[in-house]
Design a protein around this motif. Structure first.
Motif, PDB file in Angstrom:
ATOM      1  N   ILE A 155     -45.312 -51.766 -36.481  1.00  0.00           N
ATOM      2  CA  ILE A 155     -43.750 -51.416 -36.309  1.00  0.00           C
ATOM      3  C   ILE A 155     -42.925 -50.646 -37.259  1.00  0.00           C
ATOM      4  N   GLN A 156     -42.207 -49.968 -37.081  1.00  0.00           N
ATOM      5  CA  GLN A 156     -41.712 -48.322 -37.563  1.00  0.00           C
ATOM      6  C   GLN A 156     -40.715 -47.842 -36.856  1.00  0.00           C
ATOM      7  N   ASN A 157     -39.858 -46.998 -37.446  1.00  0.00           N
ATOM      8  CA  ASN A 157     -38.962 -46.395 -36.779  1.00  0.00           C
ATOM      9  C   ASN A 157     -39.283 -45.465 -36.498  1.00  0.00           C
ATOM     10  N   GLY A 158     -38.176 -44.786 -35.371  1.00  0.00           N
ATOM     11  CA  GLY A 158     -38.876 -43.254 -34.341  1.00  0.00           C
ATOM     12  C   GLY A 158     -39.739 -43.730 -33.697  1.00  0.00           C
ATOM     13  N   LEU A 159     -40.325 -42.771 -33.020  1.00  0.00           N
ATOM     14  CA  LEU A 159     -41.513 -42.239 -32.300  1.00  0.00           C
ATOM     15  C   LEU A 159     -42.514 -42.213 -32.979  1.00  0.00           C
ATOM     16  N   GLY A 160     -44.025 -42.549 -32.426  1.00  0.00           N
ATOM     17  CA  GLY A 160     -44.763 -42.048 -32.513  1.00  0.00           C
ATOM     18  C   GLY A 160     -46.256 -42.545 -32.598  1.00  0.00           C
ATOM     19  N   SER A 161     -45.496 -43.721 -34.038  1.00  0.00           N
ATOM     20  CA  SER A 161     -46.310 -45.078 -34.284  1.00  0.00           C
ATOM     21  C   SER A 161     -47.820 -45.425 -33.133  1.00  0.00           C
ATOM     22  N   ALA A 162     -47.624 -46.222 -32.692  1.00  0.00           N
ATOM     23  CA  ALA A 162     -47.783 -47.114 -31.725  1.00  0.00           C
ATOM     24  C   ALA A 162     -49.534 -46.128 -30.888  1.00  0.00           C
ATOM     25  N   GLU A 163     -49.164 -45.029 -30.341  1.00  0.00           N
ATOM     26  CA  GLU A 163     -50.077 -43.312 -29.924  1.00  0.00           C
ATOM     27  C   GLU A 163     -51.493 -43.327 -31.267  1.00  0.00           C
TER      28      GLU A 163
END
Length: 315
Positions: free
Chosen positions: A101-109
């Motif tokens: 669970i993060q701000n912004g884009l790309g953490s899931a990847e």
């Protein structure tokens, strides 16, 4: 359930406090030794929108001290997700769910590359306005919706069961089939206040009330909306200006995590928030000069900062 919070800073402590209060076995894992020591010695105190409570949690700086868990929430800053996912391996069993669970884009990847697509679910939160006033004590100004989604495809029965776990702990949680839509809906709000508040020192409400700062916030949001639209992402947002005003009205006294980072002399997640908009815009030929300028100014200021530290809080 056994629930581990990897990165138990500001928002992570909100998760830990409410899950522990609901009777789950919570492991609060963070590199900030003073915070960990205080939680272990006197419990975790949580104040703010959800009320006030002090609850016992298992607090440690070493993930290897925790058992295998049913749910591992990665609540670190975006730039620390890969490291946290690697460190979380001792917590992961055959049926463990991992939720970045993060701000912004790309953490899931980043989490998927390390831990595999089959165990990763996605969480998106907004409007918590969390901070850590002192070690062992977290405060949150808001308590907005927790959006849950799959890495790809519609919500599974497993995800729906997880929604019930969040809801039973007092959160407002909901499964979504459109992951990109829920991420970009939040990102529109993030870019409106993250960079602008970090540069001006204003709270979310103060930025919206300022004739000068609000123009910048509105343009940041509009650019994000334009890029999402060009990417054919349905954010559910019809009017970005109205959307961010409604968001600000819920937590006017909150400070975005980027502002808290700058106040503590830490480098921020600007690259995955405001900085993500011009990069995504390049793919579809949509310029985002205001977000690009905000990102450049934030990064110039951060040249004088030291390391990121472990006390970083997430909005």
């Amino acid at each position: 359930m056994k629930i581990a919070i990897m990165g138990c800073g500001a928002t992570g402590s909100v998760y830990a406090g409410l899950f522990a209060s609901a009777g789950h076995e919570v492991w609060a894992i963070d590199r900030w030794a003073e915070h960990v020591e205080a939680m272990g010695r006197k419990g975790l105190t949580l104040t703010g929108a959800s009320g006030e409570r002090t609850v016992p949690v298992n607090a440690t700086t070493d993930p290897a001290e925790a058992p295998e868990c049913d749910l591992v929430i990665i609540a670190t800053k975006a730039m620390d997700v890969a490291e946290a996912a690697e460190a979380a391996r001792p917590l992961i069993g055959a049926k463990t769910i991992v939720m970045p669970i993060q701000n912004g884009l790309g953490s899931a990847e980043r989490a998927v590359r390390i831990l595999g697509r089959e165990r990763v679910k996605i969480g998106v939160i907004g409007g918590f306005g969390a901070s850590v006033p002192e070690p062992g004590h977290a405060h949150h100004n808001g308590w907005d919706l927790v959006r849950l989604g799959e890495v790809s495809g519609p919500a599974s029965d497993e995800l729906k069961n997880l929604e019930a776990v969040w809801t039973d702990a007092g959160f407002k949680a909901q499964c979504f089939d459109d992951l990109d839509g829920m991420i970009w809906e939040k990102l529109i709000c993030n870019v409106a206040f993250s960079g602008p508040c970090a540069l001006t020192g204003l709270t979310i409400g103060e930025a919206m009330a300022s004739p000068e700062a609000s123009v910048v916030s509105l343009w940041c949001a509009q650019e994000a909306f334009n890029v999402a639209s060009a990417l054919a992402i349905d954010t559910g947002v019809k009017d970005p200006a109205r959307h961010i005003r409604a968001f600000a009205a819920k937590i006017p006294d909150a400070k975005p995590s980027l502002l808290l980072d700058h106040q503590a002399g830490r480098r921020s997640e600007i690259d995955v928030i405001n900085g993500a908009i011009p990069r995504a815009g390049l793919r579809v030929g949509v310029p985002a000069p205001v977000n690009e300028s905000i990102t450049a100014l934030v990064k110039e200021r951060e040249k004088t900062f030291g390391g990121q530290g472990s006390k970083a809080s997430q909005e």
